[in-house]
Design a protein around this motif. Structure first.
Motif, short mmCIF file in Angstrom:
data_model
loop_
_atom_site.label_atom_id
_atom_site.label_comp_id
_atom_site.label_asym_id
_atom_site.label_seq_id
_atom_site.Cartn_x
_atom_site.Cartn_y
_atom_site.Cartn_z
N UNK A 38 -172.63 -93.97 -33.28
CA UNK A 38 -173.78 -94.03 -32.37
C UNK A 38 -174.56 -95.31 -32.62
N UNK A 39 -174.68 -95.68 -33.88
CA UNK A 39 -175.38 -96.93 -34.22
C UNK A 39 -174.65 -98.12 -33.61
N UNK A 79 -172.75 -98.01 -30.90
CA UNK A 79 -172.99 -97.95 -29.45
C UNK A 79 -174.33 -98.59 -29.12
N UNK A 80 -175.29 -98.25 -29.96
CA UNK A 80 -176.64 -98.75 -29.76
C UNK A 80 -176.67 -100.27 -29.93
N UNK A 94 -172.57 -90.65 -36.70
CA UNK A 94 -173.89 -91.31 -36.63
C UNK A 94 -173.71 -92.83 -36.65
N UNK A 106 -188.85 -89.59 -20.39
CA UNK A 106 -188.17 -88.52 -19.65
C UNK A 106 -188.47 -88.63 -18.17
N UNK A 132 -173.85 -91.18 -21.13
CA UNK A 132 -174.43 -91.39 -22.45
C UNK A 132 -173.39 -91.14 -23.54
N UNK A 133 -173.52 -91.81 -24.68
CA UNK A 133 -172.56 -91.59 -25.77
C UNK A 133 -172.50 -90.12 -26.19
N UNK A 134 -171.29 -89.63 -26.42
CA UNK A 134 -171.12 -88.26 -26.90
C UNK A 134 -170.04 -88.28 -27.98
N UNK A 135 -170.18 -87.39 -28.93
CA UNK A 135 -169.29 -87.43 -30.09
C UNK A 135 -168.32 -86.26 -30.08
N UNK A 139 -175.23 -102.07 -26.99
CA UNK A 139 -176.16 -102.11 -25.87
C UNK A 139 -177.25 -103.13 -26.10
#
Lengths: 214, 180
Positions: free
Chosen positions: A202-203, A205-206, A199, A38, A169-172, A209
């Protein structure tokens, strides 16, 4: 399991298997790691006060829009509608999904050359469970975009890509039962659409990256 | 509330569930800790995409993903594609050979016999069955939640659960026969 055994003595997962609780040391390490993470994110945003000012401006703008347009859908929502429409169209008729059918990124990537004014990153993500199926051109957001298609188990995922500045950042969101996950990274806007769970997107997207793209 | 504070409030409380799943995926304390740390950092990065109220299944999907990445990198032989339509006889054979049975009768006779038997059997069955059994029996997740976490249809969750339980029963039977 064994008719001669007393049922009370029968092995049962819910009763007999160990529920492994996290060690306290791990909890402490996680807290410290997250605080560092953070802190790093804050330090990389020295323009924090600007962001805050911008968010106030955005709130004001949205309020003004709402007052003027009486609940007209936001840009993200319009975009999600566009994307879901394109996704549904791509699945309606055999052959709509892909212009180039290949699981080989070295076949799909050159196919885009000369068709668009940008070069979309093309990576196979079979290792993460998303097998590259091909690519096509599509038209959303009033421009020609690249679409990469992936197969995730029995789901088809359309990943729409076009150039856009900024880091988001990714958003759903979800629409008509489809999941939409959108993010902006490395000069490209990515929008993944599928009937798979958010979910999983998101995986994806991850995974993109992790491959140096997305 | 800061982003970190919100994350600590909504996601950190599910640490035990995350660790339990990672531990059953990797079958090892040290590796489970690595997977959980990786998963939490990813979760924090993607936190803005989480829908309110979905923290546990959302986190577990990330843990599962990190766990599978770890397995594929370190023990690829354990990640086998499951034939969801096929018979399970061959799986039972594989499971039976996966690890030498702990066949010391005195050990089995101990009061903790069932606990040990179940733990060993659960570690022995293929990870694709093990994870659904763990999520259902130990985490009490619904079929729907498990389907979302593992990215499979609900019907497949049910059939894998049935097969997983069946495999466990057979492995336990084999172990009991060997012990007696």
């Amino acid at each position: 399991m064994n008719s001669k055994t007393d049922p009370a003595a029968e092995p049962m997962v819910a009763r007999d298997a160990t529920y492994h609780r996290a060690p306290d040391a791990l909890r402490e390490r996680l807290r410290a790691g997250l605080a560092r993470e953070a802190g790093a994110a804050d330090r990389s945003r020295p323009w924090g006060f600007l962001a805050m000012a911008a968010s106030f401006a955005a709130v004001a703008l949205v309020t003004w829009n709402l007052a003027l347009l009486n609940g007209a859908p936001g840009a993200d929502e319009l975009m999600a509608r566009d994307l879901v429409n394109a996704h549904v169209r791509s699945l309606m008729i055999e052959g709509h999904l892909n212009d180039v059918v290949s699981s080989d990124q070295h076949t799909v990537k050159p196919w885009f050359a000369g068709k668009l004014d940008f070069a979309p990153p093309v990576v196979d993500l079979a290792n993460a469970g998303f097998a590259l199926a091909g690519g096509r051109l599509d038209y959303v957001n009033a421009r020609a975009v690249a679409v990469l298609t992936y197969r995730y188990r029995q789901h088809v995922v359309n990943v729409f890509i076009w150039p856009e500045a900024g880091e988001v950042e990714p958003r759903a969101s979800s629409r008509q039962g489809f999941s939409v996950v959108q993010w902006t990274h490395g000069g490209m806007r990515y929008s993944a659409v599928s009937d798979a769970a958010a979910a999983q997107l998101f995986a994806l997207a991850e995974a993109l990256r992790a491959q140096g793209a997305g | 509330m800061t982003r970190l504070a919100r994350f600590e409030k909504s996601v950190l409380p599910h640490l035990d569930a995350a660790y339990n799943l990672a531990r059953w995926l990797t079958r090892n304390d040290h590796d489970a800790e690595d997977v959980v740390q990786e998963a939490y950092l990813r979760a924090f990065r993607f936190f803005d995409g989480m829908r309110a109220g979905d923290a546990r299944p959302w986190l577990l999907a990330i843990v599962r993903n990190a766990g599978y990445s770890w397995l594929e990198k370190n023990r690829p032989a354990e990640v086998v594609a499951l034939d969801d339509a096929g018979l399970i006889a061959s799986d039972v054979e594989t499971a039976g050979h996966a690890a030498p049975a702990e066949s010391n009768p005195e050990v089995i006779m101990l009061q903790s016999a069932n606990r040990k038997l179940v733990n060993q059997a659960l570690e022995e069955i293929p990870v694709g069955y093990r994870e659904v059994v763990v999520m259902r029996e130990l985490e009490d997740l619904s079929y729907k939640e498990i389907a979302a976490i593992a990215g499979i249809p609900i019907g497949t969750v049910m059939s894998r659960l049935a097969r997983g339980r069946e495999l466990l029963r057979r492995v336990i039977e084999v172990r009991m026969r060997k012990a007696s």
